[in-house]
Design a protein around this motif. Structure first.
Motif, PDB file in Angstrom:
ATOM      1  N   THR A  32      28.227  27.339  32.300  1.00 11.36           N
ATOM      2  CA  THR A  32      29.179  26.245  32.095  1.00 11.36           C
ATOM      3  C   THR A  32      30.215  26.144  33.205  1.00 11.36           C
ATOM      4  O   THR A  32      30.810  25.089  33.401  1.00 11.36           O
ATOM      5  N   ASP A  33      30.420  27.224  33.968  1.00 15.00           N
ATOM      6  CA  ASP A  33      31.361  27.172  35.091  1.00 15.00           C
ATOM      7  C   ASP A  33      30.652  26.817  36.408  1.00 15.00           C
ATOM      8  O   ASP A  33      31.234  26.920  37.475  1.00 15.00           O
ATOM      9  N   LEU A  34      29.378  26.418  36.311  1.00 11.10           N
ATOM     10  CA  LEU A  34      28.517  26.000  37.421  1.00 11.10           C
ATOM     11  C   LEU A  34      28.028  27.160  38.288  1.00 11.10           C
ATOM     12  O   LEU A  34      27.358  26.932  39.285  1.00 11.10           O
ATOM     13  N   SER A  35      28.338  28.394  37.910  1.00 13.17           N
ATOM     14  CA  SER A  35      27.719  29.533  38.580  1.00 13.17           C
ATOM     15  C   SER A  35      26.303  29.686  38.021  1.00 13.17           C
ATOM     16  O   SER A  35      25.931  28.997  37.064  1.00 13.17           O
ATOM     17  N   THR A  36      25.524  30.555  38.619  1.00 12.41           N
ATOM     18  CA  THR A  36      24.171  30.763  38.111  1.00 12.41           C
ATOM     19  C   THR A  36      24.067  32.118  37.426  1.00 12.41           C
ATOM     20  O   THR A  36      24.860  33.030  37.679  1.00 12.41           O
ATOM     21  N   SER A  37      23.085  32.207  36.556  1.00 19.22           N
ATOM     22  CA  SER A  37      22.820  33.437  35.828  1.00 19.22           C
ATOM     23  C   SER A  37      21.316  33.591  35.687  1.00 19.22           C
ATOM     24  O   SER A  37      20.608  32.609  35.432  1.00 19.22           O
ATOM     25  N   SER A  38      20.854  34.815  35.856  1.00 21.95           N
ATOM     26  CA  SER A  38      19.430  35.127  35.748  1.00 21.95           C
ATOM     27  C   SER A  38      19.197  36.084  34.592  1.00 21.95           C
ATOM     28  O   SER A  38      20.112  36.823  34.201  1.00 21.95           O
ATOM     29  N   LEU A  39      17.983  36.106  34.094  1.00 26.39           N
ATOM     30  CA  LEU A  39      17.642  37.078  33.066  1.00 26.39           C
ATOM     31  C   LEU A  39      17.908  38.482  33.579  1.00 26.39           C
ATOM     32  O   LEU A  39      18.410  39.344  32.846  1.00 26.39           O
ATOM     33  N   SER A  40      17.632  38.719  34.843  1.00 29.35           N
ATOM     34  CA  SER A  40      17.838  40.055  35.422  1.00 29.35           C
ATOM     35  C   SER A  40      19.311  40.487  35.380  1.00 29.35           C
ATOM     36  O   SER A  40      19.603  41.682  35.440  1.00 29.35           O
ATOM     37  N   ASP A  41      20.247  39.541  35.244  1.00 35.27           N
ATOM     38  CA  ASP A  41      21.666  39.884  35.106  1.00 35.27           C
ATOM     39  C   ASP A  41      21.935  40.677  33.829  1.00 35.27           C
ATOM     40  O   ASP A  41      22.970  41.332  33.709  1.00 35.27           O
ATOM     41  N   TYR A  42      21.034  40.593  32.873  1.00 38.43           N
ATOM     42  CA  TYR A  42      21.210  41.229  31.571  1.00 38.43           C
ATOM     43  C   TYR A  42      20.303  42.446  31.414  1.00 38.43           C
ATOM     44  O   TYR A  42      19.962  42.836  30.301  1.00 38.43           O
ATOM     45  N   LYS A  43      19.948  43.044  32.536  1.00 36.97           N
ATOM     46  CA  LYS A  43      19.102  44.242  32.533  1.00 36.97           C
ATOM     47  C   LYS A  43      19.746  45.311  31.653  1.00 36.97           C
ATOM     48  O   LYS A  43      20.954  45.549  31.726  1.00 36.97           O
ATOM     49  N   GLY A  44      18.936  45.927  30.810  1.00 40.01           N
ATOM     50  CA  GLY A  44      19.426  46.963  29.919  1.00 40.01           C
ATOM     51  C   GLY A  44      19.986  46.441  28.610  1.00 40.01           C
ATOM     52  O   GLY A  44      20.355  47.228  27.738  1.00 40.01           O
ATOM     53  N   LYS A  45      20.088  45.136  28.466  1.00 40.00           N
ATOM     54  CA  LYS A  45      20.561  44.530  27.216  1.00 40.00           C
ATOM     55  C   LYS A  45      19.406  43.866  26.486  1.00 40.00           C
ATOM     56  O   LYS A  45      18.483  43.351  27.099  1.00 40.00           O
ATOM     57  N   ARG A  46      19.504  43.881  25.165  1.00 36.60           N
ATOM     58  CA  ARG A  46      18.563  43.107  24.362  1.00 36.60           C
ATOM     59  C   ARG A  46      19.009  41.654  24.441  1.00 36.60           C
ATOM     60  O   ARG A  46      20.215  41.371  24.487  1.00 36.60           O
ATOM     61  N   VAL A  47      18.040  40.745  24.473  1.00 41.43           N
ATOM     62  CA  VAL A  47      18.367  39.336  24.711  1.00 41.43           C
ATOM     63  C   VAL A  47      17.696  38.468  23.657  1.00 41.43           C
ATOM     64  O   VAL A  47      16.512  38.622  23.362  1.00 41.43           O
ATOM     65  N   ALA A  71      24.992  37.172  15.789  1.00 48.06           N
ATOM     66  CA  ALA A  71      24.612  38.106  16.848  1.00 48.06           C
ATOM     67  C   ALA A  71      25.796  38.935  17.341  1.00 48.06           C
ATOM     68  O   ALA A  71      25.600  39.977  17.962  1.00 48.06           O
ATOM     69  N   ALA A  72      26.994  38.497  17.064  1.00 46.44           N
ATOM     70  CA  ALA A  72      28.178  39.233  17.504  1.00 46.44           C
ATOM     71  C   ALA A  72      28.195  40.648  16.941  1.00 46.44           C
ATOM     72  O   ALA A  72      28.768  41.554  17.538  1.00 46.44           O
ATOM     73  N   ALA A  73      27.550  40.858  15.805  1.00 48.89           N
ATOM     74  CA  ALA A  73      27.539  42.163  15.154  1.00 48.89           C
ATOM     75  C   ALA A  73      26.470  43.103  15.722  1.00 48.89           C
ATOM     76  O   ALA A  73      26.449  44.283  15.382  1.00 48.89           O
ATOM     77  N   LEU A  74      25.592  42.602  16.572  1.00 49.14           N
ATOM     78  CA  LEU A  74      24.504  43.418  17.116  1.00 49.14           C
ATOM     79  C   LEU A  74      24.945  44.145  18.379  1.00 49.14           C
ATOM     80  O   LEU A  74      25.514  43.541  19.289  1.00 49.14           O
ATOM     81  N   ASP A  75      24.662  45.430  18.442  1.00 46.06           N
ATOM     82  CA  ASP A  75      25.008  46.231  19.616  1.00 46.06           C
ATOM     83  C   ASP A  75      24.080  45.912  20.785  1.00 46.06           C
ATOM     84  O   ASP A  75      22.898  45.648  20.586  1.00 46.06           O
ATOM     85  N   ASN A  76      24.630  45.948  21.986  1.00 45.87           N
ATOM     86  CA  ASN A  76      23.865  45.824  23.226  1.00 45.87           C
ATOM     87  C   ASN A  76      22.957  44.589  23.247  1.00 45.87           C
ATOM     88  O   ASN A  76      21.822  44.651  23.694  1.00 45.87           O
ATOM     89  N   THR A  77      23.467  43.491  22.698  1.00 44.72           N
ATOM     90  CA  THR A  77      22.664  42.274  22.575  1.00 44.72           C
ATOM     91  C   THR A  77      23.454  41.080  23.085  1.00 44.72           C
ATOM     92  O   THR A  77      24.642  40.941  22.796  1.00 44.72           O
ATOM     93  N   VAL A  78      22.774  40.222  23.833  1.00 45.20           N
ATOM     94  CA  VAL A  78      23.371  38.983  24.310  1.00 45.20           C
ATOM     95  C   VAL A  78      22.494  37.817  23.854  1.00 45.20           C
ATOM     96  O   VAL A  78      21.271  37.942  23.818  1.00 45.20           O
ATOM     97  N   VAL A  79      23.146  36.727  23.475  1.00 51.80           N
ATOM     98  CA  VAL A  79      22.424  35.510  23.103  1.00 51.80           C
ATOM     99  C   VAL A  79      22.604  34.499  24.230  1.00 51.80           C
ATOM    100  O   VAL A  79      23.735  34.156  24.590  1.00 51.80           O
TER     101      VAL A  79
END
Length: 166
Positions: A32-47, A71-79
């Motif tokens: 939303t801030d016009l930067s980019t994000s990749s799946l690899s940015d979340y390495k080590g996290k459940r997605v 999902a806020a209650a889930l550890d090591n997880t990003v939505v």
């Protein structure tokens, strides 16, 4: 190609969702801030990939609210909430709704994510948008669960997706 419906009228996607126990394809999308994000940015996290046609529809908005809350209650997880909406529309929605536990990502440029994941709608009134899907990945980004919602106006099975990670 998957067959889904929109108000009981058949429409189709460009392919099929990734197969469970395979590694998810990396992707780069716009935040939303016009930067980019990749799946690899979340390495080590459940997605959890919450994919939908447009934030400006009731069902799509509800899926973002539900995943934001649950999902806020889930550890090591990003939505990651992914659509073809402009990042400005995604930011407006999140600001108005107080959404802060999910990451909004836009595939507005070329729709390459939708094509790569086989979920781009290829006919009917929503042609070019993403079908409603949920994909759950483990810490290594292997696919644990997929759901292609058969009627695009219906909500995904939140509990089924979230229970995979409990």
């Amino acid at each position: 190609m998957a067959t889904i419906t929109l108000k009981q009228n058949e429409i189709h996607t460009s392919g099929n969702l990734p197969v469970t126990n395979t590694k998810a394809n990396d992707f780069t999308l716009v935040k939303t801030d016009l930067s980019t994000s990749s799946l690899s940015d979340y390495k080590g996290k459940r997605v959890i990939l919450n994919i939908f046609p447009s934030i400006d529809t009731a069902t799509c908005a509800m899926s973002v609210r539900q995943f934001n809350k649950q999902a806020a209650a889930l550890d090591n997880t990003v939505v990651l909430c992914i659509s073809r909406d402009l990042p400005f529309a995604q930011a407006r929605f999140c600001g108005a709704e107080g959404i802060d536990n999910v990451v909004m990502l836009s595939d507005f440029n070329e729709g390459s994510f939708g094509k790569s994941y086989g979920l781009e709608i290829i006919d009917g009134p929503l042609k070019g948008l993403h079908s409603r899907c949920v994909i759950v990945l483990d810490e290594n980004h292997s696919v644990l669960y997929t759901e292609q919602v058969p009627e695009i106006a219906d909500e995904p099975q939140y509990e089924k997706a979230l229970n995979i990670l409990k």
